[in-house]
Design an enzyme around this catalytic site. Structure first.
Site, mmCIF file in Angstrom:
data_model
loop_
_atom_site.group_PDB
_atom_site.id
_atom_site.type_symbol
_atom_site.label_atom_id
_atom_site.label_comp_id
_atom_site.label_asym_id
_atom_site.label_seq_id
_atom_site.Cartn_x
_atom_site.Cartn_y
_atom_site.Cartn_z
ATOM 1 N N SER A 88 -11.979 -0.355 3.043
ATOM 2 C CA SER A 88 -10.602 -0.792 3.992
ATOM 3 C C SER A 88 -9.960 -0.059 4.812
ATOM 4 C CB SER A 88 -9.447 -1.428 3.766
ATOM 5 O OG SER A 88 -9.808 -3.035 3.112
ATOM 6 N N GLU A 133 -5.831 2.885 6.762
ATOM 7 C CA GLU A 133 -5.052 3.587 5.309
ATOM 8 C C GLU A 133 -5.921 4.668 4.697
ATOM 9 O OE1 GLU A 133 -6.661 0.320 1.528
ATOM 10 O OE2 GLU A 133 -5.080 -0.510 3.492
ATOM 11 N N ARG A 140 0.794 -1.251 0.228
ATOM 12 C CA ARG A 140 -0.080 -0.330 -0.408
ATOM 13 C C ARG A 140 1.002 1.095 -0.063
ATOM 14 N NH1 ARG A 140 -2.330 -3.928 -1.722
ATOM 15 N NH2 ARG A 140 -4.002 -4.157 -0.640
#
Length: 300
Positions: free
Chosen positions: A225, A295, A175
């Site tokens: 998420s 995130e 990520r």
């Protein structure tokens, strides 16, 4: 504070340029106050011209796709926000696809399937754009953008230079990419796919979509998420084991369907979401000694 002439100058560069722009409709979280300025450039030249003008003005400028991984502050956001959704031109050449940063991932995966190209099945159903996916190295169901990316063309606002970065130069990790560090703006990307059977590709896309529907709270606004996956663990499982499923602060709630998602039940503010995510991090750390990392990106 921008000068009085800034709005008029920017409006000449970009027809879709707005002052005091409502953000809640441009975030999948459906949360956000007003942006000081917002723009929807039609092409890369408009995007570059807007960035140069705002830098000359000393105005903070940030670039987004369709707001699928962000939390805009309910009290408003300063500076200029640029949305790249109009930069969505795509081209298929052999087993490669090149597209603008504003192209939707789901549209791209459908285009790949139409051309019997495999490798983008994981992206079907992800509510983001190519630029955001490359920026975050988006992934799902065993696939990652980093696995298929060939190169990206980007603009460095500090110098005005436009450069092509190879896949290795993206410095991908979980990520994460170089774009989170160097401030460059993604203009377009190319992806290396492989020839496959159209029916098999579509079947896998359908399977992935069904998994999303069965496991994720798609009927509520969210930013996907909420937390990054910690090493050797799953954020959703940790949150559930901490007894936090269904916990609410204001209009923000830990999804009862999947604890890895904080959802907007209808009237959530950015303060509600931040208070809830802070509580989640605190409780998970106290119980398991693992500090979760957001995130989603908070923008104020």
């Amino acid at each position: 504070m921008a000068s009085n002439s800034f709005y008029e100058s920017a409006k000449k560069l970009c027809n879709e340029f707005y002052k005091d722009f409502e953000l809640s409709g441009h975030s999948t979280f459906k949360i956000g106050g007003k942006a000081e300025f917002a723009a929807f450039p039609q092409n890369e030249q408009e995007l570059a011209d807007l960035i140069f003008l705002s830098r000359k003005e000393g105005l903070q400028t940030r670039v987004f796709g369709n707001g699928s991984n962000v939390l805009f502050d309910s009290q408003g956001v300063s500076g200029l926000l640029i949305f790249t959704g109009r930069l969505s031109k795509t081209q298929v050449k052999g087993d490669a696809i090149t597209c603008g940063s504003g192209a939707r991932l789901t549209s791209l995966s459908l285009l790949a399937a139409k051309n019997s190209l495999s490798g983008l099945e994981f992206a079907y159903g992800i509510p983001g754009t190519v630029g955001g996916a490359v920026y975050m190295n988006a992934g799902a169901y065993g696939g990652d953008i980093s696995n298929i990316l060939i190169e990206s063309t980007c603009l460095f606002p500090q110098t005005g230079e436009i450069s092509v970065l190879s896949s290795a130069e993206h410095e991908f990790s979980y990520r994460s990419s170089i774009f989170q560090k160097n401030g460059a703006v993604l203009l377009s990307s190319s992806f290396k796919l492989r020839k496959g059977n159209k029916e098999d590709i579509e079947a896998l896309m359908k399977e992935n979509a069904e998994k999303r529907r069965s496991k994720q709270p798609l009927s509520f606004p969210s930013a996907g998420s909420t937390f990054k996956r910690p090493k050797d663990a799953f954020a959703g499982k940790l949150i559930e084991d901490a007894g936090l499923k269904g916990v609410c602060i204001g209009g923000a709630k830990v999804s009862e369907k999947h604890a890895g998602f904080v959802i907007n039940t209808g009237e959530a503010t950015s303060s509600d979401v931040l208070a809830l995510t802070d509580m989640i991090k605190r409780e998970v750390f106290m119980k398991f000694g693992i500090m979760l990392e957001l995130e989603i990106i908070y923008v104020k």
